[in-house]
Design a protein around this motif. Sequence first.
Motif, PDB file in Angstrom:
ATOM      1  N   LEU A 202       0.928  -1.418   0.141  1.00 15.13           N
ATOM      2  CA  LEU A 202      -0.007  -0.030   0.060  1.00 15.13           C
ATOM      3  C   LEU A 202       0.867   1.544   0.110  1.00 15.13           C
ATOM      4  O   LEU A 202       1.829   1.368   0.709  1.00 15.13           O
ATOM      5  N   VAL A 205      -1.949   5.898   1.192  1.00 21.14           N
ATOM      6  CA  VAL A 205      -3.398   5.867   1.752  1.00 21.14           C
ATOM      7  C   VAL A 205      -3.716   7.150   2.469  1.00 21.14           C
ATOM      8  O   VAL A 205      -3.164   7.359   3.464  1.00 21.14           O
ATOM      9  N   LEU A 220      -2.296   0.677  -4.586  1.00 20.98           N
ATOM     10  CA  LEU A 220      -1.677  -0.839  -4.465  1.00 20.98           C
ATOM     11  C   LEU A 220      -0.712  -1.218  -5.456  1.00 20.98           C
ATOM     12  O   LEU A 220      -0.970  -1.284  -6.602  1.00 20.98           O
ATOM     13  N   LEU A 265      -3.071  -4.723   4.950  1.00 18.78           N
ATOM     14  CA  LEU A 265      -3.383  -5.661   3.994  1.00 18.78           C
ATOM     15  C   LEU A 265      -3.774  -6.936   4.667  1.00 18.78           C
ATOM     16  O   LEU A 265      -2.891  -7.564   5.624  1.00 18.78           O
ATOM     17  N   LEU A 289      -8.500  -4.764   2.369  1.00 19.66           N
ATOM     18  CA  LEU A 289      -7.956  -3.845   3.362  1.00 19.66           C
ATOM     19  C   LEU A 289      -8.821  -3.858   4.713  1.00 19.66           C
ATOM     20  O   LEU A 289      -9.841  -3.884   4.379  1.00 19.66           O
TER      21      LEU A 289
END
Length: 523
Positions: A202, A205, A220, A265, A289
């Motif tokens: 990731l 985010v 991702l 994740l 997620l």
Amino acid sequence: MLELVKKNIHMNRWKGNATSQITLDDDFIVPDSMDDVEQIILSSGEITMDSVKNQAERVVVRGKMDFTILYRGAEGGLCTLSGSINFEEPINVPGLDEKDLVSVSCDLEDLNAGIINSRKLSVKAIVTLQVKVETLCDVDAAVEVDTKPASGDAPSVETLRKKVDVATVALHHKDTFRIKDTISLSGNKPNIDHILWNEMILRGVTTRPTNGKMMLDGELMVFIIYQGEGENAPVQWMEESIPFSGEIEVPDVTEDMVPVVTVRLIHRDIEAKPDSDGEMREIDVDAVLELDMKLYKEESMELLNDLYSTNRDLALQTGEACFDKILTKNMSKCKIVEKITLDQADRILQICHSEGTVKIDDTEVKEDGLHVEGVLEVKILYMTSDDTQPIQCAVEDIPFHFLIEAPGINDLTICQLNPGLEQLSAVMIGGGNVEVKATISLDLLALQPVCEQIITGVTDSPMDFNNLQKLPGIVGYIVQPGDTLWKIAKKFHTTVDTIMTTNGLTESTIKPGDRLILVKEVS
């Protein structure tokens, strides 16, 4: 008689934290169907917590570490070995109560895979478990006074109020967000025979609360090493970025709440599949997620700080209420530019992949900020000119330090720091050197514990007029250091309004040496 109007203050207060570091160590036999181990190229691990239980001043954490190892076989090909190590760890937390709210975070500090012999591998890892404990507190504090006539006139009451800002946990919610996509190979890549290695990471985010929803977006990063189709086909790799955005329904959330959100994740699946022509040139990506969302709400309220009456004697019952207020919410960016030299630099053909892990080593409260020290662990995967060792990996630690601005911070401040990696690139710049550029995000929520005196009860009785008559009806007064109009009015049995009117004051600010005329109030 007097009655206090009270308000319940519901608070989640930090109670403490504890840290435990455990070592996982086990040996694994290479299955008969796989080639002998010649060289370990890559290893990765992931911690999964199965259960967290409170037990008599300790927390018992059960979980496992899943690992994957990519190695070069004796015959020159690449093979992948997977396994897991279970663990159960009791962590002592003095003062822990079964009703306390416990959150546990885990970090894989180090993973080391070694060769015992060609058919046996050793896997060692260091895992840090950090326990944070909050306790629920409810305090009834007086916010108003209700006067009701008894046998005579209603009590004439003067009130002093104090404004306080209280941060409460409005809600704590967990939910999941799914990402599904299909990646197609570029035209210059051969078909897929089988996937040897895959990673999902990731990046960048961000979350944002709106009314009834939590907005989410980021990238991702998907990296794959695969064996090409056909005899003597070379090992191939590909990297793809999948942007995602979406929303999660969270009832009762509002956009003015302050979020502390951890995203990780919890499921990843990659599978090769045929395209419309029946050739293995597509890859299905399925990721889940988990969002651990804690949202704080700031509430400003006025509490009764003091009161007295000019026609009754009042006896106050007081207590202390301790709560947290939000000192700062700061998302900082720490940029890193570093040149490193790789071993076997003369044999490097191309860097095919880089990934990084942010590790915080120490935090220290400085004047108006939190000083953070840590390392960015960078793993660089590259292709070499040696056909017997086509893929190699190097791991480098890049230290960093950063001062997060937090005016008013002190040693009592509770800091919730959530580090992340927004950007990372590694580029060959000649002479065997690699330039690494990275942007580290440091999301800080600082809570300041505050204790205030509150009024919990009051009893009133008839005024002692003998004592009242001893007070002069009018007096000249010189303001002393530490005086306020409220303190003077209460001491000389008058009111703030009367003092201001008598002395022609337009504001309540006074300073030592000011001269006042005080007139006794008699109701």
